[in-house]
Design a protein around this motif. Sequence first.
Motif, PDB file in Angstrom:
ATOM      1  N   LEU A 164     -61.826  35.922  16.298  1.00 52.71           N
ATOM      2  CA  LEU A 164     -61.029  36.423  15.179  1.00 52.71           C
ATOM      3  C   LEU A 164     -60.328  37.727  15.556  1.00 52.71           C
ATOM      4  O   LEU A 164     -59.145  37.921  15.252  1.00 52.71           O
ATOM      5  CB  LEU A 164     -61.945  36.644  13.974  1.00 52.71           C
ATOM      6  CG  LEU A 164     -61.307  37.219  12.710  1.00 52.71           C
ATOM      7  CD1 LEU A 164     -60.426  36.185  12.030  1.00 52.71           C
ATOM      8  CD2 LEU A 164     -62.387  37.706  11.734  1.00 52.71           C
ATOM      9  N   MET A 165     -61.036  38.615  16.229  1.00 47.48           N
ATOM     10  CA  MET A 165     -60.467  39.903  16.638  1.00 47.48           C
ATOM     11  C   MET A 165     -59.306  39.710  17.613  1.00 47.48           C
ATOM     12  O   MET A 165     -58.244  40.317  17.460  1.00 47.48           O
ATOM     13  CB  MET A 165     -61.554  40.776  17.268  1.00 47.48           C
ATOM     14  CG  MET A 165     -62.600  41.276  16.284  1.00 47.48           C
ATOM     15  SD  MET A 165     -64.031  42.047  17.093  1.00 47.48           S
ATOM     16  CE  MET A 165     -63.286  43.539  17.766  1.00 47.48           C
ATOM     17  N   ALA A 166     -59.516  38.852  18.608  1.00 43.95           N
ATOM     18  CA  ALA A 166     -58.468  38.622  19.609  1.00 43.95           C
ATOM     19  C   ALA A 166     -57.237  37.998  18.965  1.00 43.95           C
ATOM     20  O   ALA A 166     -56.100  38.403  19.254  1.00 43.95           O
ATOM     21  CB  ALA A 166     -59.009  37.733  20.718  1.00 43.95           C
ATOM     22  N   ILE A 190     -64.192  46.308  13.826  1.00 43.41           N
ATOM     23  CA  ILE A 190     -63.965  45.693  12.519  1.00 43.41           C
ATOM     24  C   ILE A 190     -65.326  45.363  11.891  1.00 43.41           C
ATOM     25  O   ILE A 190     -66.349  45.361  12.578  1.00 43.41           O
ATOM     26  CB  ILE A 190     -63.114  44.410  12.598  1.00 43.41           C
ATOM     27  CG1 ILE A 190     -63.931  43.228  13.173  1.00 43.41           C
ATOM     28  CG2 ILE A 190     -61.844  44.623  13.405  1.00 43.41           C
ATOM     29  CD1 ILE A 190     -63.357  41.869  12.841  1.00 43.41           C
ATOM     30  N   MET A 191     -65.301  45.082  10.604  1.00 40.95           N
ATOM     31  CA  MET A 191     -66.487  44.554   9.935  1.00 40.95           C
ATOM     32  C   MET A 191     -66.288  43.046   9.855  1.00 40.95           C
ATOM     33  O   MET A 191     -65.368  42.570   9.186  1.00 40.95           O
ATOM     34  CB  MET A 191     -66.650  45.154   8.541  1.00 40.95           C
ATOM     35  CG  MET A 191     -68.043  45.036   7.978  1.00 40.95           C
ATOM     36  SD  MET A 191     -69.311  45.888   8.993  1.00 40.95           S
ATOM     37  CE  MET A 191     -68.797  47.618   8.823  1.00 40.95           C
ATOM     38  N   GLY A 192     -67.106  42.297  10.572  1.00 41.51           N
ATOM     39  CA  GLY A 192     -66.945  40.853  10.635  1.00 41.51           C
ATOM     40  C   GLY A 192     -67.952  40.128   9.761  1.00 41.51           C
ATOM     41  O   GLY A 192     -69.153  40.418   9.792  1.00 41.51           O
ATOM     42  N   ILE A 193     -67.455  39.178   8.971  1.00 39.81           N
ATOM     43  CA  ILE A 193     -68.318  38.319   8.150  1.00 39.81           C
ATOM     44  C   ILE A 193     -68.331  36.948   8.808  1.00 39.81           C
ATOM     45  O   ILE A 193     -67.291  36.294   8.920  1.00 39.81           O
ATOM     46  CB  ILE A 193     -67.784  38.213   6.708  1.00 39.81           C
ATOM     47  CG1 ILE A 193     -67.663  39.605   6.076  1.00 39.81           C
ATOM     48  CG2 ILE A 193     -68.672  37.305   5.867  1.00 39.81           C
ATOM     49  CD1 ILE A 193     -66.894  39.619   4.762  1.00 39.81           C
ATOM     50  N   SER A 194     -69.490  36.516   9.259  1.00 37.61           N
ATOM     51  CA  SER A 194     -69.613  35.253   9.989  1.00 37.61           C
ATOM     52  C   SER A 194     -70.539  34.321   9.215  1.00 37.61           C
ATOM     53  O   SER A 194     -71.741  34.572   9.109  1.00 37.61           O
ATOM     54  CB  SER A 194     -70.155  35.518  11.396  1.00 37.61           C
ATOM     55  OG  SER A 194     -70.041  34.379  12.218  1.00 37.61           O
ATOM     56  N   THR A 195     -69.959  33.261   8.660  1.00 38.28           N
ATOM     57  CA  THR A 195     -70.717  32.382   7.773  1.00 38.28           C
ATOM     58  C   THR A 195     -70.622  30.941   8.243  1.00 38.28           C
ATOM     59  O   THR A 195     -69.537  30.386   8.361  1.00 38.28           O
ATOM     60  CB  THR A 195     -70.171  32.464   6.333  1.00 38.28           C
ATOM     61  OG1 THR A 195     -68.768  32.174   6.350  1.00 38.28           O
ATOM     62  CG2 THR A 195     -70.369  33.848   5.746  1.00 38.28           C
ATOM     63  N   GLY A 236     -76.687  32.635  10.120  1.00 38.03           N
ATOM     64  CA  GLY A 236     -75.575  31.878   9.544  1.00 38.03           C
ATOM     65  C   GLY A 236     -74.901  32.548   8.362  1.00 38.03           C
ATOM     66  O   GLY A 236     -73.949  32.005   7.820  1.00 38.03           O
ATOM     67  N   GLY A 237     -75.372  33.753   7.980  1.00 36.49           N
ATOM     68  CA  GLY A 237     -74.723  34.514   6.915  1.00 36.49           C
ATOM     69  C   GLY A 237     -74.757  35.980   7.291  1.00 36.49           C
ATOM     70  O   GLY A 237     -75.591  36.734   6.789  1.00 36.49           O
ATOM     71  N   GLU A 238     -73.839  36.408   8.179  1.00 47.06           N
ATOM     72  CA  GLU A 238     -73.980  37.697   8.866  1.00 47.06           C
ATOM     73  C   GLU A 238     -72.814  38.645   8.592  1.00 47.06           C
ATOM     74  O   GLU A 238     -71.647  38.226   8.543  1.00 47.06           O
ATOM     75  CB  GLU A 238     -74.072  37.464  10.377  1.00 47.06           C
ATOM     76  CG  GLU A 238     -75.018  36.341  10.795  1.00 47.06           C
ATOM     77  CD  GLU A 238     -76.432  36.504  10.269  1.00 47.06           C
ATOM     78  OE1 GLU A 238     -76.945  37.638  10.323  1.00 47.06           O
ATOM     79  OE2 GLU A 238     -77.013  35.514   9.778  1.00 47.06           O
ATOM     80  N   ILE A 239     -73.136  39.911   8.430  1.00 46.85           N
ATOM     81  CA  ILE A 239     -72.127  40.978   8.366  1.00 46.85           C
ATOM     82  C   ILE A 239     -72.348  41.840   9.599  1.00 46.85           C
ATOM     83  O   ILE A 239     -73.397  42.489   9.743  1.00 46.85           O
ATOM     84  CB  ILE A 239     -72.223  41.819   7.073  1.00 46.85           C
ATOM     85  CG1 ILE A 239     -71.815  40.975   5.855  1.00 46.85           C
ATOM     86  CG2 ILE A 239     -71.283  43.017   7.155  1.00 46.85           C
ATOM     87  CD1 ILE A 239     -72.930  40.302   5.155  1.00 46.85           C
ATOM     88  N   LEU A 240     -71.374  41.808  10.513  1.00 46.01           N
ATOM     89  CA  LEU A 240     -71.532  42.425  11.829  1.00 46.01           C
ATOM     90  C   LEU A 240     -70.487  43.508  12.052  1.00 46.01           C
ATOM     91  O   LEU A 240     -69.274  43.241  11.968  1.00 46.01           O
ATOM     92  CB  LEU A 240     -71.384  41.361  12.930  1.00 46.01           C
ATOM     93  CG  LEU A 240     -72.262  40.106  12.812  1.00 46.01           C
ATOM     94  CD1 LEU A 240     -71.909  39.112  13.919  1.00 46.01           C
ATOM     95  CD2 LEU A 240     -73.744  40.465  12.859  1.00 46.01           C
ATOM     96  N   LEU A 241     -70.935  44.729  12.318  1.00 47.89           N
ATOM     97  CA  LEU A 241     -70.042  45.785  12.773  1.00 47.89           C
ATOM     98  C   LEU A 241     -69.711  45.473  14.232  1.00 47.89           C
ATOM     99  O   LEU A 241     -70.591  45.526  15.093  1.00 47.89           O
ATOM    100  CB  LEU A 241     -70.712  47.156  12.642  1.00 47.89           C
ATOM    101  CG  LEU A 241     -69.936  48.347  13.211  1.00 47.89           C
ATOM    102  CD1 LEU A 241     -68.598  48.532  12.509  1.00 47.89           C
ATOM    103  CD2 LEU A 241     -70.780  49.626  13.120  1.00 47.89           C
ATOM    104  N   SER A 242     -68.456  45.112  14.488  1.00 50.48           N
ATOM    105  CA  SER A 242     -68.127  44.515  15.784  1.00 50.48           C
ATOM    106  C   SER A 242     -67.053  45.272  16.540  1.00 50.48           C
ATOM    107  O   SER A 242     -65.997  45.608  15.993  1.00 50.48           O
ATOM    108  CB  SER A 242     -67.640  43.069  15.580  1.00 50.48           C
ATOM    109  OG  SER A 242     -68.615  42.295  14.922  1.00 50.48           O
ATOM    110  N   SER A 243     -67.329  45.507  17.809  1.00 53.88           N
ATOM    111  CA  SER A 243     -66.307  45.892  18.785  1.00 53.88           C
ATOM    112  C   SER A 243     -66.308  44.797  19.841  1.00 53.88           C
ATOM    113  O   SER A 243     -67.118  43.873  19.797  1.00 53.88           O
ATOM    114  CB  SER A 243     -66.628  47.249  19.408  1.00 53.88           C
ATOM    115  OG  SER A 243     -67.750  47.129  20.280  1.00 53.88           O
ATOM    116  N   TYR A 244     -65.424  44.918  20.818  1.00 52.89           N
ATOM    117  CA  TYR A 244     -65.427  43.921  21.879  1.00 52.89           C
ATOM    118  C   TYR A 244     -66.644  44.063  22.798  1.00 52.89           C
ATOM    119  O   TYR A 244     -67.018  43.122  23.490  1.00 52.89           O
ATOM    120  CB  TYR A 244     -64.150  44.021  22.716  1.00 52.89           C
ATOM    121  CG  TYR A 244     -62.909  43.491  22.021  1.00 52.89           C
ATOM    122  CD1 TYR A 244     -62.810  42.159  21.664  1.00 52.89           C
ATOM    123  CD2 TYR A 244     -61.829  44.328  21.739  1.00 52.89           C
ATOM    124  CE1 TYR A 244     -61.677  41.666  21.033  1.00 52.89           C
ATOM    125  CE2 TYR A 244     -60.687  43.851  21.126  1.00 52.89           C
ATOM    126  CZ  TYR A 244     -60.613  42.514  20.778  1.00 52.89           C
ATOM    127  OH  TYR A 244     -59.489  42.027  20.165  1.00 52.89           O
TER     128      TYR A 244
END
Length: 798
Positions: free
Chosen positions: A515-517, A527-532, A545-553
Amino acid sequence: MKSFKTIEIRITGIVQGVGFRPFLYNLAHNLNLKGYILNQGNAGVRLILQGNSQNIKKFLKNIDIEKPKISFIEEIKTNYLDFQKEFNKLEIRKSEKGRGVSLTLPPDIAICNECLKDMNDPQKRKYYQYPFTACAVCGPRYTTVTELPYDRERSTMIKFPFCKKADPESCIQEYSDFKNRRFHAQTFACSVCGPNYTLYNKQGEIVNDESLDSILKETAKMINEGEIIAVKGIGGTHLVCLANDNTILKLRERKGERKYKPFAIMIPNLKMIENDIIISTKEKELITSFRRPIVLLERKELIDKSLISEKVAPGLNNVGILLPYSGIHHLLFQYIGEKPLIYTSGNKSYMPMSIDNKDIFSQLKDLAELFLLHNRPIYQRADDSVLRIHNNKVKLIRRSRGYVPEYLPLPFEVEIPSALAMGPELSVTGAVLRRNRIFPTQHIGNVTHLETYNFLKDALFHMKNLLQVKDSELKFIVCDAHPAFITTKLGNEIANQFNIPLYSVQHHYAHILGLMAENKIGPDEKIMGISTDGVGYGDDGNIWGGEILLSSYNDYERLGFLEYQPMIGGDRCTKYPARMVASIILNTLGIDDSVKIFKHIGLENDLEYKENELKTLISQFSNANQNFPSENIPLSSSTGRIFDAVSYLLGAANIKTYRGEPAMRLEGLASKGNPNNIDLEIKYSRKNGIRVIDTSKIITDILKLSEKPTSIKEDIAAAFQVEFGKSFANVAIECAREYNIEKIGLSGGVAYNYSFSKALKDEIIKNGFIFLENNHIAPGDAGISTGQLVGGIFKHGF
């Protein structure tokens, strides 16, 4: 003094197989330029042209303005040469191999309107009713090419040399005439050259190999009588039949495991279903494009007599529609009439489509009565692509024919020559890295059998070959973090073969990385990523399967997730949603209160072994003594399992017969409801700095709501989807504010649910954040391989 200028022009992009060289020739010819045009494989097209300065400038200006619609120009480089020799003609020279970091080949292209006119013109005898009619801007590409540069001798059309005599003119004449639209077209043919169709029975015996007219009459007669026919096309084989109740039930019975899974419908034109289906401008644009995907379109409500049987997609509010994209499709409708037809992939469940005629008979002999097969080899199989639209954003479900081998450009420079990604285990694509471009393979499917394992391996190495990647240029392999996946084993095998590192990337983080790329996030951004989604192997060994992830590369931090719930019996909870409901209720209320509820809702009736299974399930829970995870009782934070549980409680689904079915049926139920009629609040709490969304209360609240005489199940379903989306948004917003993050994104398979995604998106935008979503790569597991490569780049160092 010279009266002419000499210029060298290099053009990269999608410039092979789209009529680009003929276009350049005609443009140069009309401006009286001399010299040559040369195809250099992945290095693109090189031109050396001579003429006066004004005409050269016009040529450069008009390239981008007048280029073929399907072409894509990535870069044009020019260099004026001090060239003494004067050319006396303009020519297209024989192709030579050139190496570049891109891929100049387009996807397979739907038959164009001009070729359809030829096919329906009795005066053009060699093309009249000839199903392989094509030209420089349409026809098979990716599925037929064996290697680059793109020329007939490096495609499966090498078996069919251009004819030298035909009516009104030979194919070699058309190929050589710069005024003809088939000038230097590589994969066109006529009835004199071949290929051709033959009609067989299920034993592989020829039924009819006479005129195509008699073959199509016999095929149409059988289809109209309710029979199922295997039809070989561009990238594989379809099972084709009428879309009426009786024929659909026959097909489902023969397919065995496809009891309720939706089928795609092919129709001759959109006017035919205008009273049945809602179609937006964007949906119309895509369904009629050269890609010709299957587009999920919403049914209209309250139709007394619909052309589309309810048995096409039982319990769903949308249906997959596609238009004809090859000559044989158009011809079949001419003989059958304007009727919707089932067009579904010709394969047994969990097996890739057969593309060799011998294998087609072997795999489909119990499914089809007759086999309409051609003798053009298919080099790479490619299923029909499938997508749906969310407010003009494309949500690719299956990215294959019409899209592959297009690439995703990365928003940062990469010096790594190449790498491979294996994907997850279900709905797999692989992917090949070529510096700062990612090339996903076509749809592979579920890599749970040897056949799909081999298909994935073959597709990866074919893409590697097209990209002219040397073995020494492969620098790493990347796979899912799940150690037991067959794709992980394949990754190990390839890494050992080339003696290079194998990296693993956590499943939900891979969703966010892709999603980021795609959204061009910079290498230093977060970004704050929501992965469901339904399932992914978590860092703690549990099912995520229901995650909120503070994400960098470079890494991620898990800041929120759905409350862990036990799955008593593990994967059986995915097939039987009643088990998931029982697991949650037992965990929430204990055995005594749960047993009363089970009896009240008749839960044991929806278990495979009824009362005995329920007793065993309760016993397993009791023996675990709340110590989860334990043997046969994993813990899960899966969004998919909560959708399944709610779907069961509201009567939408009591068994999963295909992936995602309970959630999809819940969406179908919710489409008839009004979320504003229900008061449903979903809460979350903070434990040890982590935000946890309370799913126990969701289930008990929905139980209570469904018991109210004033509550309508459709309304409850609609309210659940909206409030569940908002709950994820609210957690992500709180986390983003805490960490000073401006962008919040959603990915994963649950992103296909329109109401959930829209509620989540609206809440995020309303609170002043930038919302990121998928538009070019699949939100579901088909997009995982792209994210894996992005993660691998940063693990390896670029």
